[in-house]
Design an enzyme around this catalytic site. Sequence first.
Site, short mmCIF file in Angstrom:
data_model
loop_
_atom_site.label_atom_id
_atom_site.label_comp_id
_atom_site.label_asym_id
_atom_site.label_seq_id
_atom_site.Cartn_x
_atom_site.Cartn_y
_atom_site.Cartn_z
CB CYS A 79 -0.76 -0.12 1.24
SG CYS A 79 -2.33 1.01 0.80
CG HIS A 174 -2.98 -3.44 3.97
ND1 HIS A 174 -1.75 -2.75 4.70
CD2 HIS A 174 -3.64 -2.33 3.57
CE1 HIS A 174 -2.01 -1.39 4.46
NE2 HIS A 174 -2.88 -1.02 3.70
CD GLU A 176 0.14 -5.53 5.93
OE1 GLU A 176 -0.02 -5.93 4.90
OE2 GLU A 176 -0.13 -4.16 6.14
N1 GLN Z 1 -3.63 6.29 1.21
C1 GLN Z 1 -2.47 6.09 1.78
C2 GLN Z 1 -1.39 7.00 1.17
O1 GLN Z 1 -1.56 7.73 0.17
C3 GLN Z 1 -2.06 4.42 1.85
C4 GLN Z 1 -2.99 3.81 2.53
C5 GLN Z 1 -2.30 2.43 3.01
O2 GLN Z 1 -1.11 2.39 3.16
N2 GLN Z 1 -3.30 1.86 3.63
O3 GLN Z 1 -0.28 7.12 1.58
#
Ligand code: GLN
Length: 205
Positions: A79, A174, A176
């Site tokens: 992410c 995610h 994890e």
């Molecule tokens: N929206 C977040 C960002 O732009 C990322 C979200 C996440 O890691 N769950 O950094």
Amino acid sequence: MSSIGVLALQGDFDKHLAMLRGLGQAAQALRDASELPGISGLIIPGGESTTIGMLMERRGLLEPLRAAIAAGLPVFGTCAGTILLAKEIEGSDQIRLGSMDMRVLRNAYGSQVDSFEARLDFNDAEHGKILELEGVFIRAPRIESLGPGLKVLSEFDGRPVLVRQGKMLAATFHPELTSSSAVHAYFLETLCGLSLSSANTPPAS
Ligand code: GLN
């Protein structure tokens, strides 16, 4: 035993540490460039990519991490970690590592649907197996385009959500946060070249 570092500046690094240790893998929080020589792979967790980027720069980690990844240190971003690994971030000049040849769009799934879960097929072509994953997407980025050297390992809604470029792996979701450690096991075995005890290896579906 070789240790895997988890970048621990902000975000859900503790969940990655727990998953690695659950696989019987030694793991450590990484907050300083001096810790880099002691690790054989690095995970960049989810969180807030602008904050993690700023903290990396402030702590003098940006250049050492970039150099270590360019020199072949296996890396796995989830992410926000994926955003930080991307060369291009649409409409943003935020600090990043920029190691992977891809363009991402932050928060691409809209503000109303900030989080969702979806079944994913993880195509581990190297080992001839397809694993079923639960994809947890939290204010997730979308991978908008990929360079020629990238392999798509999983897709959602016709878009890549898990990609690999050499020893770099990036997920927009995610793993994890689920009970399946398949993606972490893949990172350790296939990208880091580590062997996990068969008792800890997830079964093929
Ligand atoms: N929206 C977040 C960002 O732009 C990322 C979200 C996440 O890691 N769950 O950094």
